[in-house]
Motif scaffolding. Structure first.
Motif, PDB file in Angstrom:
ATOM      1  N   LEU A 208      40.305  38.517  33.785  1.00 12.31           N
ATOM      2  CA  LEU A 208      40.866  39.771  34.299  1.00 12.31           C
ATOM      3  C   LEU A 208      42.327  39.587  34.695  1.00 12.31           C
ATOM      4  O   LEU A 208      43.182  40.431  34.396  1.00 12.31           O
ATOM      5  CB  LEU A 208      40.046  40.240  35.502  1.00 12.31           C
TER       6      LEU A 208
ATOM      7  N   SER B 159      43.779  40.100  30.407  1.00 12.87           N
ATOM      8  CA  SER B 159      43.740  41.551  30.238  1.00 12.87           C
ATOM      9  C   SER B 159      45.162  42.101  30.226  1.00 12.87           C
ATOM     10  O   SER B 159      46.128  41.380  30.487  1.00 12.87           O
ATOM     11  CB  SER B 159      42.935  42.195  31.372  1.00 12.87           C
TER      12      SER B 159
ATOM     13  N   ILE C  48      46.144  44.319  32.293  1.00  8.62           N
ATOM     14  CA  ILE C  48      46.372  44.840  33.640  1.00  8.62           C
ATOM     15  C   ILE C  48      47.360  43.924  34.366  1.00  8.62           C
ATOM     16  O   ILE C  48      47.246  42.695  34.294  1.00  8.62           O
ATOM     17  CB  ILE C  48      45.042  44.906  34.418  1.00  8.62           C
TER      18      ILE C  48
ATOM     19  N   GLU D  13      47.351  44.854  40.234  1.00 10.99           N
ATOM     20  CA  GLU D  13      46.209  45.752  40.042  1.00 10.99           C
ATOM     21  C   GLU D  13      44.941  44.942  39.741  1.00 10.99           C
ATOM     22  O   GLU D  13      43.855  45.297  40.217  1.00 10.99           O
ATOM     23  CB  GLU D  13      46.493  46.723  38.906  1.00 10.99           C
ATOM     24  N   ALA D  14      45.069  43.849  38.989  1.00  8.39           N
ATOM     25  CA  ALA D  14      43.901  43.018  38.700  1.00  8.39           C
ATOM     26  C   ALA D  14      43.336  42.417  39.982  1.00  8.39           C
ATOM     27  O   ALA D  14      42.111  42.321  40.142  1.00  8.39           O
ATOM     28  CB  ALA D  14      44.276  41.909  37.725  1.00  8.39           C
TER      29      ALA D  14
ATOM     30  N   VAL E  97      43.480  43.792  42.933  1.00  9.94           N
ATOM     31  CA  VAL E  97      42.785  44.893  43.623  1.00  9.94           C
ATOM     32  C   VAL E  97      41.395  45.086  43.023  1.00  9.94           C
ATOM     33  O   VAL E  97      40.399  45.253  43.747  1.00  9.94           O
ATOM     34  CB  VAL E  97      43.613  46.194  43.533  1.00  9.94           C
ATOM     35  N   GLN E  98      41.315  45.045  41.687  1.00  6.77           N
ATOM     36  CA  GLN E  98      40.009  45.199  41.051  1.00  6.77           C
ATOM     37  C   GLN E  98      39.078  44.038  41.412  1.00  6.77           C
ATOM     38  O   GLN E  98      37.889  44.250  41.664  1.00  6.77           O
ATOM     39  CB  GLN E  98      40.182  45.288  39.534  1.00  6.77           C
ATOM     40  N   ALA E  99      39.618  42.831  41.428  1.00  8.49           N
ATOM     41  CA  ALA E  99      38.790  41.672  41.777  1.00  8.49           C
ATOM     42  C   ALA E  99      38.262  41.791  43.196  1.00  8.49           C
ATOM     43  O   ALA E  99      37.105  41.453  43.474  1.00  8.49           O
ATOM     44  CB  ALA E  99      39.600  40.391  41.609  1.00  8.49           C
TER      45      ALA E  99
ATOM     46  N   SER F 204      37.418  44.338  44.740  1.00 10.95           N
ATOM     47  CA  SER F 204      36.365  45.351  44.869  1.00 10.95           C
ATOM     48  C   SER F 204      34.983  44.763  44.643  1.00 10.95           C
ATOM     49  O   SER F 204      33.968  45.421  44.902  1.00 10.95           O
ATOM     50  CB  SER F 204      36.617  46.485  43.867  1.00 10.95           C
TER      51      SER F 204
ATOM     52  N   CYS G 220      41.897  34.274  44.163  1.00  6.09           N
ATOM     53  CA  CYS G 220      42.578  35.525  44.506  1.00  6.09           C
ATOM     54  C   CYS G 220      43.464  35.361  45.740  1.00  6.09           C
ATOM     55  O   CYS G 220      44.599  35.855  45.770  1.00  6.09           O
ATOM     56  CB  CYS G 220      41.554  36.629  44.734  1.00  6.09           C
TER      57      CYS G 220
END
Length: 275
Positions: free
Chosen positions: A226, A230, A232, A236-237, A239-241, A243, A254
């Motif tokens: 990710l 990706s 991204i 933003e990646a 932030v997605q991680a 979640s 992270c």
């Protein structure tokens, strides 16, 4: 008179200040110079012509090979004579002509943890902070304020820029130019250094594959893809991680990258582009 094994053995041609504190079973070899603020833990071997100067504390079961110099003044123009220190843990091997400078400002340390191997001609500048189980090959030059986490493996004949952080279980190829942060679990090589992927062999050897029925390693690979494979952007990646409910390995990756991209840091090493 019989000398007890617990009594420090000091070669007649060594110079040891009477104020130095030597633990049981310490051996001081010919030509070594030990200053008054030095503390040496039990069963530590100090080889020929080693110099321990300033405030230096070594733990137990260390081996310091010939010509090493620990605790000398920092090579820093800002240094004004503060009584700073070098603190070294247990079970380390410091090979020939390793140099470790003490910190710059009052109350600061240059610190090395436990069970590290620093091969010949390695240098740790002022305020470096190293963890445990690190392997540094020959002739690595680490500038001031470098941070290296546990079990990193660093190839020889390279320089590490000041303030760079190297994450745990990272592997750095020999002669790599290290000018930006290297995330944990990564493989880095090149001039300048570029990410080549995950350190898969190191991860397998670490036992991570056996944790949580393999789900922790799988998640780490997914998060890595990710972040780095990706389209991204990293912010933003991350932030997605975040979640997701992360296992410790992915959480550490992270956290490292979030800190690395913060103001005042060197920033993470870019990934190798095949375009």
């Amino acid at each position: 008179m019989t000398v007890e094994r617990s009594t420090p053995q000091i070669h007649p041609q060594a110079v040891v200040d009477p104020k130095a504190e030597l633990g049981t079973g310490v051996v001081i070899s010919s030509g070594a110079v030990i200053g008054p603020q030095v503390v040496i833990g039990d069963r530590t071997w100090i080889g020929p012509n080693v110099v321990l100067d300033g405030r230096v504390t070594l733990g137990k079961d260390n081996r310091v090979f010939p010509g090493a110099c620990l605790g000398q003044e920092p090579q820093d123009l800002k240094y004004r004579g503060a009584n700073t220190e070098v603190v070294i843990g247990d079970g380390n091997t410091l090979r020939e002509f390793v140099t470790i400078n003490r910190a710059t400002e009052e109350g600061e340390q240059t610190r090395l943890g436990d069970r590290n191997l620093l091969m010949a001609y390695c240098h740790l500048g002022h305020n470096c902070l190293l963890g445990n189980g690190i392997v540094m090959s020959n002739a690595i030059q680490a500038a001031g304020h470098v941070v290296i986490e546990d079990r990193a493996v660093i190839g020889g004949c390279l320089g590490i820029h000041q303030f760079v952080h190297i994450g745990g279980l990272a592997m750095v190829g020999g002669m790599t130019r290290v000018i930006r942060d290297i995330p944990p679990y990564a493989m880095v090589e090149g001039h300048p250094g570029r990410l080549r992927g995950l350190n898969r062999v190191g991860l397998q050897r670490s036992g991570l594959a056996d944790r949580h029925e393999g789900r922790e390693l799988k998640q780490l690979k997914d998060i890595w893809n990710l972040l780095y494979r990706s389209d991204i952007v990293m912010a933003e990646a991350l932030v997605q991680a975040r979640s997701l409910e992360l296992f410790p390995a992915a959480d550490h990756l992270c956290s490292f990258l979030e800190a690395s991209t913060a103001p005042g840091r060197r920033g993470p090493t870019p990934v190798l582009s095949h375009r």
